[in-house]
Scaffold this motif. Structure first.
Motif, PDB file in Angstrom:
ATOM      1  N   VAL A 191       0.864  -1.179   0.000  1.00 31.66           N
ATOM      2  CA  VAL A 191       0.000   0.000   0.000  1.00 31.66           C
ATOM      3  C   VAL A 191       0.903   1.232   0.000  1.00 31.66           C
ATOM      4  O   VAL A 191       1.693   1.416   0.933  1.00 31.66           O
ATOM      5  CB  VAL A 191      -0.944  -0.007   1.214  1.00 31.66           C
ATOM      6  N   PHE A 192       0.774   2.077  -1.019  1.00 31.75           N
ATOM      7  CA  PHE A 192       1.725   3.169  -1.192  1.00 31.75           C
ATOM      8  C   PHE A 192       1.098   4.352  -1.919  1.00 31.75           C
ATOM      9  O   PHE A 192      -0.030   4.288  -2.414  1.00 31.75           O
ATOM     10  CB  PHE A 192       2.948   2.675  -1.960  1.00 31.75           C
TER      11      PHE A 192
ATOM     12  N   GLY B 118      -0.152  -3.576 -12.932  1.00 29.29           N
ATOM     13  CA  GLY B 118       0.096  -2.248 -12.414  1.00 29.29           C
ATOM     14  C   GLY B 118      -0.737  -2.017 -11.177  1.00 29.29           C
ATOM     15  O   GLY B 118      -1.609  -2.823 -10.839  1.00 29.29           O
ATOM     16  N   PRO B 119      -0.507  -0.927 -10.457  1.00 26.69           N
ATOM     17  CA  PRO B 119      -1.235  -0.670  -9.212  1.00 26.69           C
ATOM     18  C   PRO B 119      -2.684  -0.276  -9.459  1.00 26.69           C
ATOM     19  O   PRO B 119      -3.043   0.197 -10.540  1.00 26.69           O
ATOM     20  CB  PRO B 119      -0.444   0.482  -8.582  1.00 26.69           C
TER      21      PRO B 119
ATOM     22  N   GLU C 163      -2.396   0.304  -4.428  1.00 21.30           N
ATOM     23  CA  GLU C 163      -1.948  -1.002  -3.969  1.00 21.30           C
ATOM     24  C   GLU C 163      -1.530  -1.847  -5.156  1.00 21.30           C
ATOM     25  O   GLU C 163      -2.087  -1.736  -6.248  1.00 21.30           O
ATOM     26  CB  GLU C 163      -3.032  -1.719  -3.159  1.00 21.30           C
ATOM     27  N   ILE C 164      -0.520  -2.669  -4.921  1.00 22.06           N
ATOM     28  CA  ILE C 164      -0.056  -3.609  -5.935  1.00 22.06           C
ATOM     29  C   ILE C 164       0.047  -4.987  -5.280  1.00 22.06           C
ATOM     30  O   ILE C 164       0.568  -5.110  -4.163  1.00 22.06           O
ATOM     31  CB  ILE C 164       1.308  -3.186  -6.530  1.00 22.06           C
ATOM     32  N   GLU C 165      -0.506  -5.995  -5.932  1.00 27.04           N
ATOM     33  CA  GLU C 165      -0.474  -7.341  -5.349  1.00 27.04           C
ATOM     34  C   GLU C 165       0.942  -7.901  -5.416  1.00 27.04           C
ATOM     35  O   GLU C 165       1.599  -7.882  -6.461  1.00 27.04           O
ATOM     36  CB  GLU C 165      -1.430  -8.269  -6.089  1.00 27.04           C
ATOM     37  N   LEU C 166       1.399  -8.433  -4.282  1.00 25.07           N
ATOM     38  CA  LEU C 166       2.734  -9.026  -4.202  1.00 25.07           C
ATOM     39  C   LEU C 166       2.711 -10.516  -4.479  1.00 25.07           C
ATOM     40  O   LEU C 166       3.720 -11.100  -4.881  1.00 25.07           O
ATOM     41  CB  LEU C 166       3.339  -8.781  -2.815  1.00 25.07           C
TER      42      LEU C 166
ATOM     43  N   GLY D 168       2.345   0.529   4.189  1.00 32.77           N
ATOM     44  CA  GLY D 168       2.561  -0.792   4.752  1.00 32.77           C
ATOM     45  C   GLY D 168       2.245  -1.892   3.760  1.00 32.77           C
ATOM     46  O   GLY D 168       2.091  -1.653   2.558  1.00 32.77           O
ATOM     47  N   ILE D 169       2.157  -3.112   4.273  1.00 31.71           N
ATOM     48  CA  ILE D 169       1.772  -4.283   3.478  1.00 31.71           C
ATOM     49  C   ILE D 169       0.497  -4.863   4.065  1.00 31.71           C
ATOM     50  O   ILE D 169       0.437  -5.157   5.257  1.00 31.71           O
ATOM     51  CB  ILE D 169       2.878  -5.348   3.454  1.00 31.71           C
TER      52      ILE D 169
END
Length: 300
Positions: free
Chosen positions: A165-166, A246-247, A256-259, A292-293
């Motif tokens: 999350v950024f 992409g986010p 957010e981007i899925e890890l 954070g994540i």
């Protein structure tokens, strides 16, 4: 339709309310909400504490105050208002339709290479963040962020996904031509391999901008950069795969981007490790703001 094949509505009304509540407790929060629309006795049974107690964590009283509240009210509070725990390093809430546990690890709870060096990272207060501090990337050429959470904290028999999350500051640079590598898996498990590493873009428009041939033209070596960066770029070009992810914009305004994904089965113990890295390009980058994540059930 033959009336003999129809169930008279009075049949449901005649069932004991406690019997219905006990049956509802064996379903899911989504099912309970749906069943409450069937008839008045179902609606009344759906309010029973015995139903919602089944969907609450066993230690919920340590997490959220419940004085004078029904179990349903406590449940909905945990769904709608994440609770800060672990000394401010994590937030906890419940997935509304399944009751599964969700967490966000604050930036302070992450392992960020050079995170305590002001030349490379600085810690700032962001009004929109649920935590006291967020990490802002000043400038690095080696970007590495990792988070860990014990699987015992998660709901069992559940497929989870982890998300970085950024936000991007107005002066963000270095991500428009360089994707990052992300992964999720049990820490220390030898089966973790390169097939579980995904390549994604953090720059919102980059995913579409550099698909296919256009992506190939944007690989390192075509921009002004140092000798080290050029050599790195040329060496990795043969194995480069165009990123496809992409986010996405969240309702709270963050990106957010899925890890990656992880299935938390019964009896599976260990630490779930989530990572985001860009260490191969050698280019300098900055302006990323990390809240954070987040770890939550994967949407079907």
């Amino acid at each position: 339709m033959d009336k003999s094949n129809q169930i008279d509505g009075s049949f449901f009304e005649s069932l004991p309310e406690g019997f219905i509540a006990n049956a509802m407790a064996r379903t899911s929060p989504r099912d309970v909400c749906t069943l409450s629309l069937v008839c008045s006795v179902f609606k009344s049974a759906a309010e029973w504490d015995a139903v919602w107690d089944k969907f609450l964590p066993k230690d919920y009283q340590k997490i959220v105050g419940a004085d004078g509240c029904s179990k349903k009210e406590v449940y909905l509070r945990l769904c709608d208002y994440p609770v800060i725990i672990d000394g401010g390093n994590k937030s906890f809430w419940l997935h509304k339709w399944s009751g599964k546990k969700c967490y966000m690890l604050a930036a302070r709870d992450l392992s960020i290479i050079w995170g305590d060096t002001p030349r490379y990272w600085k810690w700032i207060s962001v009004p929109e963040s649920r935590f006291a501090e967020a990490a802002e990337l000043v400038s690095v050429c080696w970007l590495e962020v990792r988070g860990r959470i014990n699987t015992s904290l998660l709901s069992t028999d559940t497929r989870y996904a982890a998300y970085l999350v950024f936000k991007s500051a107005p002066h963000t640079y270095g991500f428009e031509y360089h994707p990052v590598e992300v992964s999720v898996g049990l820490s220390g498990v030898e089966s973790q391999n390169e097939s579980q590493i995904k390549t994604v873009f953090l720059e919102p428009e980059a995913c579409e901008r550099y698909r296919g041939d256009e992506y190939e033209r944007s690989l390192p070596g075509r921009r002004r950069m140092g000798v080290f960066s050029r050599l790195r770029g040329l060496a990795s070009r043969a194995n480069a795969t165009p990123p496809q992810i992409g986010p996405k914009r969240r309702q709270d305004g963050w990106l957010e981007i899925e890890l990656g994904e992880f299935y938390n089965g019964k009896g599976q113990e260990g630490e779930l490790e989530m990572s985001m890295m860009e260490v191969k390009g050698g280019n300098w980058k900055g302006g990323l703001i990390i809240q954070g994540i987040e770890v939550r059930p994967k949407s079907s």
